[in-house]
Design a protein around this motif. Structure first.
Motif, PDB file in Angstrom:
ATOM      1  N   ALA A 122       0.841  -1.205   0.000  1.00 42.87           N
ATOM      2  CA  ALA A 122       0.000   0.000   0.000  1.00 42.87           C
ATOM      3  C   ALA A 122       0.875   1.253   0.000  1.00 42.87           C
ATOM      4  N   LEU A 123       1.996   1.202   0.723  1.00 40.43           N
ATOM      5  CA  LEU A 123       2.915   2.334   0.735  1.00 40.43           C
ATOM      6  C   LEU A 123       3.455   2.603  -0.667  1.00 40.43           C
ATOM      7  N   LYS A 124       3.822   1.549  -1.384  1.00 44.46           N
ATOM      8  CA  LYS A 124       4.314   1.721  -2.751  1.00 44.46           C
ATOM      9  C   LYS A 124       3.247   2.351  -3.639  1.00 44.46           C
ATOM     10  N   PHE A 125       2.033   1.833  -3.555  1.00 43.71           N
ATOM     11  CA  PHE A 125       0.966   2.307  -4.426  1.00 43.71           C
ATOM     12  C   PHE A 125       0.385   3.648  -3.987  1.00 43.71           C
ATOM     13  N   SER A 126       0.789   4.139  -2.811  1.00 41.42           N
ATOM     14  CA  SER A 126       0.301   5.453  -2.354  1.00 41.42           C
ATOM     15  C   SER A 126       0.958   6.601  -3.114  1.00 41.42           C
ATOM     16  N   ASN A 127       2.008   6.302  -3.889  1.00 40.91           N
ATOM     17  CA  ASN A 127       2.721   7.339  -4.647  1.00 40.91           C
ATOM     18  C   ASN A 127       3.126   8.513  -3.753  1.00 40.91           C
TER      19      ASN A 127
END
Length: 106
Positions: A20-25
């Motif tokens: 989720a951290l990665k995809f939070s941009n």
């Protein structure tokens, strides 16, 4: 519930919060940022519950390994990250280390 099952779920939530951290941009996507916070809290709460009957060092190593190996495998399967033999060998070493810790924990 068995502490090892709780620990596995804690590791899965660790994997989820990292993704989720990665995809939070960089926290610009509010949906994934919210998921990051929720999954992180769930992961840490479950990890702390597992400390009741699993030694802290063993639990932490297993939690970290579940998250790390899960994220690496996800990256290889879905994000086009390298899946060369040497990388897989080192993933196997992480898994072997966790198994070794579990075998030596009373």
């Amino acid at each position: 519930m068995n502490s090892w099952i709780i620990l596995v779920f804690a590791g899965l939530f660790e994997m989820a919060w990292v993704l989720a951290l990665k995809f939070s941009n960089n926290f610009s996507n509010i949906f994934y940022t919210a998921l990051f916070v929720i999954f992180m809290i769930l992961s840490l709460v479950l990890l702390s519950i597992s400390f009741k009957s699993i030694p802290m060092g063993t639990a932490y190593a297993c939690w970290t390994a579940i998250g790390a190996v899960g994220v690496i495998v996800f990256g290889m399967m879905f994000l086009g990250e390298s899946a060369d033999a040497l990388r897989i060998f080192f993933i196997a070493l992480i898994v072997a280390g966790v198994i070794g810790l579990n075998l030596t924990t009373n």
